[in-house]
Design a protein around this motif. Structure first.
Motif, PDB file in Angstrom:
ATOM      1  N   HIS A  44      -0.876   6.508  19.186  1.00 16.74           N
ATOM      2  CA  HIS A  44      -0.342   6.424  20.549  1.00 16.74           C
ATOM      3  C   HIS A  44       0.912   5.545  20.576  1.00 16.74           C
ATOM      4  CE1 HIS A  44      -0.182   6.016  24.899  1.00 16.74           C
ATOM      5  NE2 HIS A  44      -0.099   4.711  24.716  1.00 16.74           N
ATOM      6  N   LEU A  45       0.837   4.371  19.953  1.00 15.12           N
ATOM      7  CA  LEU A  45       1.982   3.458  19.951  1.00 15.12           C
ATOM      8  C   LEU A  45       3.159   4.043  19.175  1.00 15.12           C
ATOM      9  CD1 LEU A  45       0.096   0.065  19.488  1.00 15.12           C
ATOM     10  CD2 LEU A  45       1.201   0.912  21.571  1.00 15.12           C
ATOM     11  N   GLU A  46       2.860   4.805  18.128  1.00 14.07           N
ATOM     12  CA  GLU A  46       3.930   5.463  17.377  1.00 14.07           C
ATOM     13  C   GLU A  46       4.601   6.542  18.238  1.00 14.07           C
ATOM     14  OE1 GLU A  46       4.707   7.602  13.062  1.00 14.07           O
ATOM     15  OE2 GLU A  46       2.662   7.529  13.844  1.00 14.07           O
ATOM     16  N   GLU A  47       3.801   7.332  18.937  1.00 19.03           N
ATOM     17  CA  GLU A  47       4.345   8.378  19.816  1.00 19.03           C
ATOM     18  C   GLU A  47       5.227   7.793  20.916  1.00 19.03           C
ATOM     19  OE1 GLU A  47       0.972  10.498  21.332  1.00 19.03           O
ATOM     20  OE2 GLU A  47       0.495  11.372  19.387  1.00 19.03           O
ATOM     21  N   LYS A  48       4.887   6.610  21.384  1.00 22.09           N
ATOM     22  CA  LYS A  48       5.647   5.958  22.447  1.00 22.09           C
ATOM     23  C   LYS A  48       6.866   5.205  21.912  1.00 22.09           C
ATOM     24  CE  LYS A  48       3.025   7.351  25.733  1.00 22.09           C
ATOM     25  NZ  LYS A  48       3.502   8.314  26.703  1.00 22.09           N
ATOM     26  N   GLY A  49       7.053   5.201  20.602  1.00 18.59           N
ATOM     27  CA  GLY A  49       8.225   4.556  20.009  1.00 18.59           C
ATOM     28  C   GLY A  49       8.108   3.053  19.874  1.00 18.59           C
ATOM     29  N   VAL A  50       6.886   2.516  19.934  1.00 14.97           N
ATOM     30  CA  VAL A  50       6.671   1.077  19.870  1.00 14.97           C
ATOM     31  C   VAL A  50       6.523   0.596  18.425  1.00 14.97           C
ATOM     32  CG1 VAL A  50       5.073  -0.775  20.542  1.00 14.97           C
ATOM     33  CG2 VAL A  50       5.665   1.026  22.164  1.00 14.97           C
ATOM     34  N   LEU A  51       5.971   1.440  17.579  1.00 11.64           N
ATOM     35  CA  LEU A  51       5.832   1.061  16.187  1.00 11.64           C
ATOM     36  C   LEU A  51       6.265   2.205  15.286  1.00 11.64           C
ATOM     37  CD1 LEU A  51       3.121   2.433  14.735  1.00 11.64           C
ATOM     38  CD2 LEU A  51       1.967   0.766  16.146  1.00 11.64           C
ATOM     39  N   GLU A  52       6.507   1.833  14.053  1.00  8.37           N
ATOM     40  CA  GLU A  52       6.950   2.796  13.044  1.00  8.37           C
ATOM     41  C   GLU A  52       5.932   2.806  11.914  1.00  8.37           C
ATOM     42  OE1 GLU A  52      10.275   1.826  10.127  1.00  8.37           O
ATOM     43  OE2 GLU A  52      11.253   3.160  11.569  1.00  8.37           O
ATOM     44  N   ARG A  53       5.615   3.985  11.451  1.00  5.84           N
ATOM     45  CA  ARG A  53       4.661   4.172  10.357  1.00  5.84           C
ATOM     46  C   ARG A  53       5.451   4.557   9.110  1.00  5.84           C
ATOM     47  NH1 ARG A  53       1.706   8.899   8.496  1.00  5.84           N
ATOM     48  NH2 ARG A  53      -0.358   8.274   7.791  1.00  5.84           N
ATOM     49  N   ARG A  54       5.284   3.774   8.039  1.00  2.00           N
ATOM     50  CA  ARG A  54       5.963   4.069   6.775  1.00  2.00           C
ATOM     51  C   ARG A  54       4.922   4.396   5.709  1.00  2.00           C
ATOM     52  NH1 ARG A  54       9.768  -1.098   6.874  1.00  2.00           N
ATOM     53  NH2 ARG A  54      11.149  -0.451   8.562  1.00  2.00           N
ATOM     54  N   VAL A  55       5.136   5.533   5.053  1.00  2.00           N
ATOM     55  CA  VAL A  55       4.215   5.986   4.012  1.00  2.00           C
ATOM     56  C   VAL A  55       4.924   5.852   2.665  1.00  2.00           C
ATOM     57  CG1 VAL A  55       2.851   7.923   3.165  1.00  2.00           C
ATOM     58  CG2 VAL A  55       3.171   7.605   5.628  1.00  2.00           C
ATOM     59  N   TYR A  56       4.256   5.196   1.721  1.00  2.00           N
ATOM     60  CA  TYR A  56       4.796   5.025   0.377  1.00  2.00           C
ATOM     61  C   TYR A  56       3.997   5.885  -0.593  1.00  2.00           C
ATOM     62  CZ  TYR A  56       7.143   1.048   2.478  1.00  2.00           C
ATOM     63  OH  TYR A  56       7.914   0.258   3.279  1.00  2.00           O
ATOM     64  N   PRO A  57       4.681   6.648  -1.439  1.00  2.00           N
ATOM     65  CA  PRO A  57       3.987   7.574  -2.354  1.00  2.00           C
ATOM     66  C   PRO A  57       3.353   6.861  -3.558  1.00  2.00           C
ATOM     67  CG  PRO A  57       6.335   7.705  -2.725  1.00  2.00           C
ATOM     68  CD  PRO A  57       6.127   6.746  -1.579  1.00  2.00           C
ATOM     69  N   THR A  58       2.325   6.091  -3.287  1.00  2.00           N
ATOM     70  CA  THR A  58       1.585   5.419  -4.344  1.00  2.00           C
ATOM     71  C   THR A  58       0.216   6.070  -4.449  1.00  2.00           C
ATOM     72  OG1 THR A  58       0.762   3.795  -2.760  1.00  2.00           O
ATOM     73  CG2 THR A  58       2.772   3.218  -3.957  1.00  2.00           C
ATOM     74  N   VAL A  59      -0.562   5.650  -5.428  1.00  2.00           N
ATOM     75  CA  VAL A  59      -1.931   6.149  -5.563  1.00  2.00           C
ATOM     76  C   VAL A  59      -2.859   4.945  -5.486  1.00  2.00           C
ATOM     77  CG1 VAL A  59      -3.577   7.350  -7.047  1.00  2.00           C
ATOM     78  CG2 VAL A  59      -1.175   8.059  -7.010  1.00  2.00           C
ATOM     79  N   PRO A  60      -3.665   4.820  -4.442  1.00  2.00           N
ATOM     80  CA  PRO A  60      -3.695   5.651  -3.234  1.00  2.00           C
ATOM     81  C   PRO A  60      -2.442   5.403  -2.375  1.00  2.00           C
ATOM     82  CG  PRO A  60      -5.153   3.791  -2.950  1.00  2.00           C
ATOM     83  CD  PRO A  60      -4.627   3.727  -4.370  1.00  2.00           C
ATOM     84  N   VAL A  61      -2.244   6.279  -1.415  1.00  2.00           N
ATOM     85  CA  VAL A  61      -1.073   6.193  -0.542  1.00  2.00           C
ATOM     86  C   VAL A  61      -1.091   4.873   0.230  1.00  2.00           C
ATOM     87  CG1 VAL A  61       0.054   7.232   1.466  1.00  2.00           C
ATOM     88  CG2 VAL A  61      -0.915   8.684  -0.304  1.00  2.00           C
ATOM     89  N   THR A  62       0.054   4.224   0.310  1.00  2.00           N
ATOM     90  CA  THR A  62       0.196   2.990   1.072  1.00  2.00           C
ATOM     91  C   THR A  62       0.886   3.314   2.394  1.00  2.00           C
ATOM     92  OG1 THR A  62       0.416   1.712  -0.969  1.00  2.00           O
ATOM     93  CG2 THR A  62       1.207   0.683   1.055  1.00  2.00           C
ATOM     94  N   VAL A  63       0.297   2.868   3.495  1.00  2.00           N
ATOM     95  CA  VAL A  63       0.871   3.089   4.820  1.00  2.00           C
ATOM     96  C   VAL A  63       1.032   1.724   5.486  1.00  2.00           C
ATOM     97  CG1 VAL A  63       0.595   4.206   7.059  1.00  2.00           C
ATOM     98  CG2 VAL A  63      -0.265   5.326   5.000  1.00  2.00           C
ATOM     99  N   GLU A  64       2.238   1.462   5.983  1.00  2.00           N
ATOM    100  CA  GLU A  64       2.520   0.208   6.676  1.00  2.00           C
ATOM    101  C   GLU A  64       2.991   0.495   8.088  1.00  2.00           C
ATOM    102  OE1 GLU A  64       3.826  -2.715   3.038  1.00  2.00           O
ATOM    103  OE2 GLU A  64       5.403  -1.799   4.240  1.00  2.00           O
ATOM    104  N   TYR A  65       2.655  -0.408   8.987  1.00  2.00           N
ATOM    105  CA  TYR A  65       3.043  -0.297  10.388  1.00  2.00           C
ATOM    106  C   TYR A  65       3.895  -1.508  10.755  1.00  2.00           C
ATOM    107  CZ  TYR A  65      -0.617   3.184  10.413  1.00  2.00           C
ATOM    108  OH  TYR A  65      -1.374   4.287  10.130  1.00  2.00           O
ATOM    109  N   THR A  66       4.993  -1.238  11.410  1.00  2.00           N
ATOM    110  CA  THR A  66       5.892  -2.302  11.848  1.00  2.00           C
ATOM    111  C   THR A  66       6.427  -1.971  13.230  1.00  2.00           C
ATOM    112  OG1 THR A  66       7.751  -3.670  11.150  1.00  2.00           O
ATOM    113  CG2 THR A  66       7.968  -1.321  10.796  1.00  2.00           C
ATOM    114  N   LEU A  67       6.774  -2.988  13.983  1.00  2.00           N
ATOM    115  CA  LEU A  67       7.308  -2.773  15.324  1.00  2.00           C
ATOM    116  C   LEU A  67       8.745  -2.289  15.273  1.00  2.00           C
ATOM    117  CD1 LEU A  67       5.958  -5.901  17.225  1.00  2.00           C
ATOM    118  CD2 LEU A  67       5.120  -3.561  17.371  1.00  2.00           C
ATOM    119  N   THR A  68       9.077  -1.429  16.199  1.00  2.00           N
ATOM    120  CA  THR A  68      10.456  -0.990  16.391  1.00  2.00           C
ATOM    121  C   THR A  68      11.128  -2.019  17.314  1.00  2.00           C
ATOM    122  OG1 THR A  68       9.882   0.276  18.355  1.00  2.00           O
ATOM    123  CG2 THR A  68       9.771   1.438  16.243  1.00  2.00           C
TER     124      THR A  68
END
Length: 89
Positions: A44-68
């Protein structure tokens, strides 16, 4: 209020005001939230432009969330709401 009106949004934002976090970190810092509720809140917060989701191609996949920048602009608003609540409750 549509952006931050969800049950868990304030707590997620509180954690992200301190910096970038991974899903597991958010879950550890907000122990009462279920994985499903956390996922829903983050989407929801990503859709509203409040945060950004970054996916890193590691094994397992790393996903980080940061504020816009839009998310960072919420910090003083939420702080003032906290001050108000402390004064009147």
């Amino acid at each position: 209020m549509d952006v931050i009106g969800g049950k868990w949004a304030f707590l997620v934002l509180r954690e992200l005001f301190c910096g970038t976090k991974r899903f597991g970190e958010l879950q550890r810092h907000i122990p009462a939230i279920s994985p499903r509720a956390l996922t829903s809140t983050l989407r929801h917060l990503e859709e509203k432009g409040v945060l950004e989701r970054r996916v890193y191609p590691t094994v397992p996949v790393t996903v980080e969330y940061t504020l816009t920048p839009k998310g960072h602009d919420l910090h003083p608003i939420i702080h003032q709401m906290k001050v108000w609540a402390a004064r009147w409750t």
